[in-house]
Design a protein around this motif. Structure first.
Motif, PDB file in Angstrom:
ATOM      1  N   UNK A  54      -3.493   6.192  34.028  1.00  0.00           N
ATOM      2  CA  UNK A  54      -2.775   5.061  34.623  1.00  0.00           C
ATOM      3  C   UNK A  54      -1.342   4.993  34.093  1.00  0.00           C
ATOM      4  N   UNK A  55      -1.149   5.326  32.808  1.00  0.00           N
ATOM      5  CA  UNK A  55       0.197   5.376  32.254  1.00  0.00           C
ATOM      6  C   UNK A  55       1.045   6.435  32.936  1.00  0.00           C
ATOM      7  N   UNK A  56       0.439   7.571  33.234  1.00  0.00           N
ATOM      8  CA  UNK A  56       1.153   8.630  33.956  1.00  0.00           C
ATOM      9  C   UNK A  56       1.506   8.160  35.373  1.00  0.00           C
ATOM     10  N   UNK A  57       0.566   7.487  36.003  1.00  0.00           N
ATOM     11  CA  UNK A  57       0.804   6.990  37.364  1.00  0.00           C
ATOM     12  C   UNK A  57       1.937   5.959  37.364  1.00  0.00           C
ATOM     13  N   UNK A  58       1.929   5.050  36.402  1.00  0.00           N
ATOM     14  CA  UNK A  58       2.981   4.024  36.372  1.00  0.00           C
ATOM     15  C   UNK A  58       4.330   4.627  36.015  1.00  0.00           C
ATOM     16  N   UNK A  59       4.321   5.707  35.240  1.00  0.00           N
ATOM     17  CA  UNK A  59       5.562   6.404  34.878  1.00  0.00           C
ATOM     18  C   UNK A  59       6.098   7.197  36.069  1.00  0.00           C
ATOM     19  N   UNK A  60       5.212   7.571  36.951  1.00  0.00           N
ATOM     20  CA  UNK A  60       5.628   8.320  38.133  1.00  0.00           C
ATOM     21  C   UNK A  60       5.607   9.823  37.960  1.00  0.00           C
ATOM     22  N   UNK A  61       5.279  10.282  36.779  1.00  0.00           N
ATOM     23  CA  UNK A  61       5.204  11.723  36.530  1.00  0.00           C
ATOM     24  C   UNK A  61       4.315  11.975  35.318  1.00  0.00           C
ATOM     25  N   UNK A  62       3.958  13.233  35.168  1.00  0.00           N
ATOM     26  CA  UNK A  62       3.133  13.627  34.025  1.00  0.00           C
ATOM     27  C   UNK A  62       3.829  14.788  33.322  1.00  0.00           C
ATOM     28  N   UNK A  63       4.009  14.634  32.025  1.00  0.00           N
ATOM     29  CA  UNK A  63       4.596  15.716  31.236  1.00  0.00           C
ATOM     30  C   UNK A  63       3.494  16.694  30.842  1.00  0.00           C
ATOM     31  N   UNK A  64       3.904  17.815  30.309  1.00  0.00           N
ATOM     32  CA  UNK A  64       2.915  18.794  29.852  1.00  0.00           C
ATOM     33  C   UNK A  64       2.061  18.202  28.726  1.00  0.00           C
ATOM     34  N   UNK A  65       2.670  17.356  27.878  1.00  0.00           N
ATOM     35  CA  UNK A  65       1.897  16.701  26.817  1.00  0.00           C
ATOM     36  C   UNK A  65       0.817  15.800  27.407  1.00  0.00           C
ATOM     37  N   UNK A  66       1.166  15.095  28.502  1.00  0.00           N
ATOM     38  CA  UNK A  66       0.184  14.228  29.168  1.00  0.00           C
ATOM     39  C   UNK A  66      -0.981  15.041  29.721  1.00  0.00           C
ATOM     40  N   UNK A  67      -0.657  16.169  30.340  1.00  0.00           N
ATOM     41  CA  UNK A  67      -1.712  17.015  30.906  1.00  0.00           C
ATOM     42  C   UNK A  67      -2.598  17.597  29.807  1.00  0.00           C
ATOM     43  N   UNK A  68      -1.990  18.000  28.687  1.00  0.00           N
ATOM     44  CA  UNK A  68      -2.791  18.518  27.574  1.00  0.00           C
ATOM     45  C   UNK A  68      -3.683  17.426  26.995  1.00  0.00           C
TER      46      UNK A  68
END
Length: 152
Positions: A54-68
């Motif tokens: 949900x944090x990624x969704x609200x940010x509008x993008x996902x970093x590689x750290x988020x995916x890991x």
């Protein structure tokens, strides 16, 4: 009938009767604790992954750290599922979580410092050691399988 043993043989019988009664109850409590703890760990993993997503969704993008981080949650969920099915803790998955976490730290360091330093080199060495540990665990489980015939 008196409960106080008068001879060593009586004490042994009383001890055996007590063991026959308490061991199944103890095993039941341990099993219940494992199940409750697994549900709690699984629930916390799903909850944490959902909050991160949900944090990624609200940010509008996902970093590689988020995916890991999502991969770490996936590996923890897989560990819980495997433990539920087999009653064995897959040590390899713990190593995978550690490798993913260290990789995430390396990426974070590179993104913040924008330069290579000794910390990054040591983390790379850590990943190498973890990969070697994984190879040793895989070889040992192949060469010396558990008694149930299931390898980790």
């Amino acid at each position: 009938m008196t409960m106080t043993p008068t001879t060593p043989k009586d004490a042994s019988k009383l001890e055996k009767a007590l063991e026959n009664w308490t061991v199944p109850i103890g095993n039941l409590f341990v099993s219940l604790f494992h199940r409750i703890a697994l549900f709690a760990i699984g629930g916390a993993t799903v909850w944490s992954a959902a909050v991160a997503f949900m944090g990624m969704m609200s940010k509008g993008s996902a970093s590689i750290e988020d995916l890991l981080l999502l991969f770490i949650y996936l590996e923890i969920g897989a560990m819980v599922g495997i433990y539920f099915k087999t009653n064995h803790m897959p040590v390899r998955f713990l190593i995978y979580v550690a490798i993913t976490a260290v990789t995430r730290l390396i990426i974070d360091l590179v993104n913040t410092k924008h330069e290579a330093d000794m910390a990054i080199l040591l983390m790379g060495l850590t990943i190498l050691i973890l990969a070697l540990a994984n190879a040793v665990v895989r070889y040992a489980s192949y060469k010396y399988p558990s008694k149930s015939g299931q390898s980790e």
